[in-house]
Design a protein around this motif. Structure first.
Motif, mmCIF file in Angstrom:
data_model
loop_
_atom_site.group_PDB
_atom_site.id
_atom_site.type_symbol
_atom_site.label_atom_id
_atom_site.label_comp_id
_atom_site.label_asym_id
_atom_site.label_seq_id
_atom_site.Cartn_x
_atom_site.Cartn_y
_atom_site.Cartn_z
ATOM 1 N N SER A 106 48.737 30.054 38.885
ATOM 2 C CA SER A 106 47.970 30.961 39.742
ATOM 3 C C SER A 106 46.571 31.126 39.169
ATOM 4 O O SER A 106 46.297 30.712 38.038
ATOM 5 C CB SER A 106 48.649 32.331 39.828
ATOM 6 N N SER A 107 45.730 31.772 39.942
ATOM 7 C CA SER A 107 44.367 32.044 39.469
ATOM 8 C C SER A 107 44.380 32.918 38.225
ATOM 9 O O SER A 107 43.444 32.874 37.428
ATOM 10 C CB SER A 107 43.547 32.700 40.580
ATOM 11 N N ASP A 108 45.449 33.700 38.045
ATOM 12 C CA ASP A 108 45.554 34.532 36.834
ATOM 13 C C ASP A 108 45.556 33.669 35.575
ATOM 14 O O ASP A 108 45.036 34.081 34.534
ATOM 15 C CB ASP A 108 46.822 35.382 36.865
ATOM 16 N N ASP A 109 46.139 32.470 35.659
ATOM 17 C CA ASP A 109 46.158 31.570 34.501
ATOM 18 C C ASP A 109 44.752 31.183 34.067
ATOM 19 O O ASP A 109 44.522 30.863 32.897
ATOM 20 C CB ASP A 109 46.954 30.298 34.804
ATOM 21 N N LEU A 110 43.815 31.196 35.004
ATOM 22 C CA LEU A 110 42.429 30.826 34.692
ATOM 23 C C LEU A 110 41.713 31.893 33.870
ATOM 24 O O LEU A 110 40.621 31.655 33.369
ATOM 25 C CB LEU A 110 41.653 30.559 35.986
ATOM 26 N N GLU A 111 42.341 33.050 33.702
ATOM 27 C CA GLU A 111 41.760 34.140 32.914
ATOM 28 C C GLU A 111 42.129 34.063 31.432
ATOM 29 O O GLU A 111 41.684 34.888 30.636
ATOM 30 C CB GLU A 111 42.193 35.501 33.478
ATOM 31 N N ARG A 112 42.932 33.065 31.055
ATOM 32 C CA ARG A 112 43.296 32.918 29.635
ATOM 33 C C ARG A 112 42.050 32.841 28.778
ATOM 34 O O ARG A 112 41.051 32.222 29.165
ATOM 35 C CB ARG A 112 44.097 31.642 29.409
ATOM 36 N N GLN A 113 42.140 33.422 27.610
ATOM 37 C CA GLN A 113 41.017 33.360 26.678
ATOM 38 C C GLN A 113 41.369 32.458 25.504
ATOM 39 O O GLN A 113 42.508 32.443 25.035
ATOM 40 C CB GLN A 113 40.656 34.759 26.178
ATOM 41 N N TYR A 114 40.367 31.713 25.073
ATOM 42 C CA TYR A 114 40.518 30.778 23.956
ATOM 43 C C TYR A 114 39.451 31.116 22.921
ATOM 44 O O TYR A 114 38.294 31.335 23.272
ATOM 45 C CB TYR A 114 40.317 29.336 24.439
ATOM 46 N N THR A 115 39.873 31.129 21.675
ATOM 47 C CA THR A 115 38.949 31.453 20.588
ATOM 48 C C THR A 115 38.938 30.312 19.593
ATOM 49 O O THR A 115 39.979 29.733 19.277
ATOM 50 C CB THR A 115 39.375 32.763 19.885
ATOM 51 N N ARG A 116 37.757 29.984 19.113
ATOM 52 C CA ARG A 116 37.626 28.982 18.058
ATOM 53 C C ARG A 116 36.447 29.354 17.180
ATOM 54 O O ARG A 116 35.563 30.106 17.571
ATOM 55 C CB ARG A 116 37.459 27.583 18.621
ATOM 56 N N VAL A 117 36.458 28.792 15.994
ATOM 57 C CA VAL A 117 35.350 28.957 15.054
ATOM 58 C C VAL A 117 34.509 27.693 15.134
ATOM 59 O O VAL A 117 35.023 26.580 15.009
ATOM 60 C CB VAL A 117 35.865 29.190 13.619
ATOM 61 N N THR A 118 33.212 27.854 15.379
ATOM 62 C CA THR A 118 32.305 26.714 15.480
ATOM 63 C C THR A 118 32.010 26.163 14.081
ATOM 64 O O THR A 118 32.255 26.839 13.078
ATOM 65 C CB THR A 118 30.983 27.126 16.162
ATOM 66 N N PRO A 119 31.482 24.959 14.003
ATOM 67 C CA PRO A 119 31.163 24.380 12.695
ATOM 68 C C PRO A 119 30.210 25.243 11.856
ATOM 69 O O PRO A 119 30.252 25.187 10.634
ATOM 70 C CB PRO A 119 30.510 23.037 13.049
#
Length: 163
Positions: A106-119
């Motif tokens: 669903s469109s709700d899945d598009l609200e997932r947040q992803y976090t990463r540390v940049t170089p």
């Protein structure tokens, strides 16, 4: 509705990349690797970059790799000597994209947040829909660059619009 739009944009990306790759089949390896537009990389280098970046993102979104590990994926240009090897890279990438998109319910899945540390050590959090639109926009930019190069070589891929 928003998920339907995302799905359509990725279908458009698939169709556009296929058209570009079909046109790349018409040129020589020399033309594929030549600088056609001063200040721009070759067609091959541009496509390797485009497909690699897309593969990095989808590996992260699918949780196959962490954000940090995904952004370490590096496809070496010399590993892609001809149009066929570029097509294989795209088919591998597109398969991952299709699998990921099919996992969205669903469109709700598009609200997932992803976090990463940049170089450089900065922590960044991004929403999935924003990143997915970025990948489409990134692809449009580089396909357009390749289309200009192909056209200069006498091999226009034709109309690249979504409608």
């Amino acid at each position: 509705m928003f998920l339907d739009a995302i799905v359509r944009l990725y279908q458009y990306q698939r169709e556009s990349n296929a058209r570009v790759l079909d046109t790349v089949d018409e040129i020589s390896v020399t033309e594929l690797t030549a600088v056609v537009v001063e200040g721009q990389p070759s067609i091959k280098d541009t496509l390797v970059h485009l497909f690699s970046v897309t593969q990095m993102d989808v590996a992260w979104w699918r949780n196959r790799l962490s954000g940090e590990d995904a952004f370490r994926i590096e496809h070496l240009n010399q590993d892609y000597a001809d149009a066929n090897s570029l097509r294989n890279l795209w088919l591998e990438t597109d398969s991952e994209i299709a699998s990921f998109i099919n996992s969205l319910n669903s469109s709700d899945d598009l609200e997932r947040q992803y976090t990463r540390v940049t170089p450089d050590g900065e922590t960044r959090t991004r929403v999935l829909w924003e990143m997915m639109l970025h990948v489409i926009n990134h692809g449009t930019q580089h396909r357009s660059e390749v289309a200009v190069m192909l056209t200069k070589l006498g091999h226009s891929p034709g109309d690249m619009e979504i409608l």
